[in-house]
Design a protein around this motif. Structure first.
Motif, PDB file in Angstrom:
ATOM      1  N   ALA A 101      32.570 120.594 -36.243  1.00 26.34           N
ATOM      2  CA  ALA A 101      31.550 120.094 -37.166  1.00 26.34           C
ATOM      3  C   ALA A 101      30.715 121.261 -37.704  1.00 26.34           C
ATOM      4  CB  ALA A 101      30.639 119.087 -36.467  1.00 26.34           C
ATOM      5  N   ALA A 102      30.376 121.182 -38.983  1.00 21.38           N
ATOM      6  CA  ALA A 102      29.545 122.211 -39.603  1.00 21.38           C
ATOM      7  C   ALA A 102      28.384 121.543 -40.329  1.00 21.38           C
ATOM      8  CB  ALA A 102      30.362 123.040 -40.591  1.00 21.38           C
ATOM      9  N   ILE A 103      27.195 122.146 -40.221  1.00 24.34           N
ATOM     10  CA  ILE A 103      26.035 121.651 -40.977  1.00 24.34           C
ATOM     11  C   ILE A 103      25.446 122.825 -41.745  1.00 24.34           C
ATOM     12  CG2 ILE A 103      25.532 119.775 -39.364  1.00 24.34           C
ATOM     13  CD1 ILE A 103      23.238 121.443 -38.214  1.00 24.34           C
ATOM     14  N   ASP A 104      25.005 122.542 -42.965  1.00 25.79           N
ATOM     15  CA  ASP A 104      24.423 123.594 -43.789  1.00 25.79           C
ATOM     16  C   ASP A 104      23.124 124.095 -43.169  1.00 25.79           C
ATOM     17  OD1 ASP A 104      26.471 123.409 -45.618  1.00 25.79           O
ATOM     18  OD2 ASP A 104      25.428 121.960 -46.880  1.00 25.79           O
ATOM     19  N   GLY A 122      21.856 124.178 -48.499  1.00 25.16           N
ATOM     20  CA  GLY A 122      23.068 123.399 -48.729  1.00 25.16           C
ATOM     21  C   GLY A 122      22.772 121.932 -48.982  1.00 25.16           C
ATOM     22  N   GLN A 123      23.336 121.077 -48.128  1.00 25.44           N
ATOM     23  CA  GLN A 123      23.221 119.629 -48.350  1.00 25.44           C
ATOM     24  C   GLN A 123      23.241 118.896 -47.018  1.00 25.44           C
ATOM     25  OE1 GLN A 123      25.674 117.801 -51.562  1.00 25.44           O
ATOM     26  NE2 GLN A 123      26.542 116.498 -49.951  1.00 25.44           N
ATOM     27  N   ILE A 124      22.550 117.763 -46.976  1.00 25.20           N
ATOM     28  CA  ILE A 124      22.604 116.893 -45.804  1.00 25.20           C
ATOM     29  C   ILE A 124      22.845 115.473 -46.302  1.00 25.20           C
ATOM     30  CG2 ILE A 124      20.099 116.552 -45.748  1.00 25.20           C
ATOM     31  CD1 ILE A 124      20.292 116.420 -42.700  1.00 25.20           C
ATOM     32  N   ASP A 125      23.769 114.769 -45.651  1.00 27.30           N
ATOM     33  CA  ASP A 125      24.103 113.399 -46.023  1.00 27.30           C
ATOM     34  C   ASP A 125      23.440 112.423 -45.061  1.00 27.30           C
ATOM     35  OD1 ASP A 125      25.710 114.410 -48.014  1.00 27.30           O
ATOM     36  OD2 ASP A 125      27.574 114.215 -46.879  1.00 27.30           O
ATOM     37  N   VAL A 126      22.852 111.364 -45.614  1.00 26.80           N
ATOM     38  CA  VAL A 126      22.210 110.317 -44.819  1.00 26.80           C
ATOM     39  C   VAL A 126      22.912 108.996 -45.135  1.00 26.80           C
ATOM     40  CG1 VAL A 126      20.055 109.154 -44.213  1.00 26.80           C
ATOM     41  CG2 VAL A 126      20.013 111.539 -44.983  1.00 26.80           C
ATOM     42  N   ARG A 127      23.393 108.342 -44.092  1.00 25.72           N
ATOM     43  CA  ARG A 127      24.073 107.057 -44.253  1.00 25.72           C
ATOM     44  C   ARG A 127      23.111 105.927 -43.907  1.00 25.72           C
ATOM     45  NH1 ARG A 127      27.408 110.972 -42.920  1.00 25.72           N
ATOM     46  NH2 ARG A 127      29.516 111.029 -43.801  1.00 25.72           N
ATOM     47  N   LEU A 128      22.873 105.045 -44.866  1.00 23.80           N
ATOM     48  CA  LEU A 128      21.932 103.947 -44.695  1.00 23.80           C
ATOM     49  C   LEU A 128      22.674 102.621 -44.668  1.00 23.80           C
ATOM     50  CD1 LEU A 128      19.161 105.027 -47.242  1.00 23.80           C
ATOM     51  CD2 LEU A 128      19.150 105.368 -44.770  1.00 23.80           C
ATOM     52  N   ARG A 129      22.304 101.752 -43.726  1.00 27.47           N
ATOM     53  CA  ARG A 129      22.904 100.419 -43.653  1.00 27.47           C
ATOM     54  C   ARG A 129      21.921  99.487 -42.956  1.00 27.47           C
ATOM     55  NH1 ARG A 129      25.543  99.881 -38.403  1.00 27.47           N
ATOM     56  NH2 ARG A 129      25.404 101.869 -37.275  1.00 27.47           N
TER      57      ARG A 129
END
Length: 360
Positions: free
Chosen positions: A150-153, A319-326
């Motif tokens: 796994a990689a995170i910016d 960079g970028q970070i993704d957030v998943r909302l549900r």
């Protein structure tokens, strides 16, 4: 060394932050005594924290205090402390989601939770906000693993993935998603959104201050007029949010938002609060993404309302970070992928309590 005393300590990287981890049982129960020790340990009162293990920057001057859970439905307690590098201030008003990424591995290796084969799910009670966060940590062969793909910016290399799920993060400090009762309002001629989700924040469009929202952190930090304007706005926002006089606190956080430049959904510059974050706080990402799906906020109007479930890609300086909302049972869940690493372990030396004040 008989005039100093030592405390068990582990230094860990969590997400794009780094700090000292302690077992709650190894620190005084009295908050004032505890904070005096943390100031000594981190070396606060000097901008470089030259007389301590702090990194001279807000993202590397953090502390996590972990212990058995004090509430039903959680496995461990996690108290976050932001230790100011330049001043003798320990602020426990906010949570830190990046440091949170390392709480699960620390708790597992400290024997606070039962480790399972393959993946271990740890329910963490954040004492600062009284919210529960689920952390899924890789535990192949019944042991914590830090190595993976796994990689995170904002962090070099690759590591084992840690999935964080914020359970109903709204109202982390104030009890309300929109503490002022309005999705947007005007402060000193600037339209802002005051939102409290994982972290109390004040969102405003960068263009309202004559900026693009794509400036570098160094450039923003060097603009003393901008920093002073943002701080004046956030102090008034804090008052309106019911937080009182926040001039000596790190919340609410000011956040500049702008149209994306690299294919994401939104560009953000997150302040801590007087310095621009080199990346983006995990808790900040949760709150900003939530603002994007909340009708009437400056964020949702900028990018257009999104339907749930949704994935929001937030561009930041690294960079970028993704957030998943549900939604689950009518509550909004926010998921973020982070990584962590154990850096060193041992004992850190602190001054006696009656000597701490002289260190500054």
């Amino acid at each position: 060394m008989n005039d100093l005393f030592s405390i068990p300590c582990v230094m860990m990287r969590g997400g794009t932050s780094k700090g000292a981890f302690f077992l709650a049982s190894d620190l005084p129960e009295d908050p004032q005594e505890r904070d005096q020790i943390l100031l000594s340990v981190m070396g606060s009162g000097h901008p470089l924290q030259i007389d301590g293990i702090g990194g001279g920057n807000p993202v590397t001057s953090k502390v996590a205090i972990v212990g058995p859970s004090s509430v039903p439905g959680a496995d461990v307690d996690y108290l976050f402390a932001q230790v100011r590098p330049d001043r003798g201030v320990v602020d426990t008003s906010p949570n830190c989601g990046n440091m949170l990424a390392a709480v699960g591995p620390f708790a597992a290796e400290a024997g606070l939770v039962r480790v399972r084969q393959g993946t271990t799910v740890i329910r963490i009670h954040n004492v600062n906000t009284r919210k529960i966060i689920e952390a899924e940590i890789p535990t192949p062969n019944g042991q914590v693993s830090y190595l993976g793909e796994a990689a995170i910016d904002g962090v070099p290399g690759r590591a084992a993935p840690i999935a964080l799920t914020f359970m109903d993060a709204a109202g982390a400090r104030t009890g309300k998603l929109l503490p002022t009762g309005h999705p947007s309002e005007v402060i000193d001629g600037i339209e802002v959104t005051c939102i409290d989700c994982a972290m109390p924040m004040m969102l405003l469009e960068a263009q309202a201050l004559g900026l693009t929202g794509h400036e570098t952190p160094a450039g923003l930090n060097a603009d003393a007029t901008l920093i002073a304007r943002l701080d004046a706005l956030r102090v008034e926002a804090g008052r309106r949010m019911g937080l009182g006089d926040v001039s000596g606190q790190v919340i609410p956080k000011p956040v500049l938002i702008a149209p994306p430049a690299k294919g994401g959904d939104l560009a953000v510059r997150y302040f801590m609060p007087q310095d621009c974050h080199p990346a983006l706080a995990t808790t900040g990402a949760v709150g900003i993404a939530t603002a994007c799906v909340t009708e009437g906020t400056v964020a949702s109007r900028l990018i257009g309302m999104r339907d749930l479930p949704a994935v929001l890609a937030l561009e930041h300086p690294s960079g970028q970070i993704d957030v998943r909302l549900r939604l689950r049972d009518g509550k909004l869940l926010a998921g973020i992928l982070r990584t962590a690493r154990r850096l060193f372990e041992g004992r850190v030396l602190a001054r006696p309590l009656n000597e701490v004040g002289r260190a500054a």
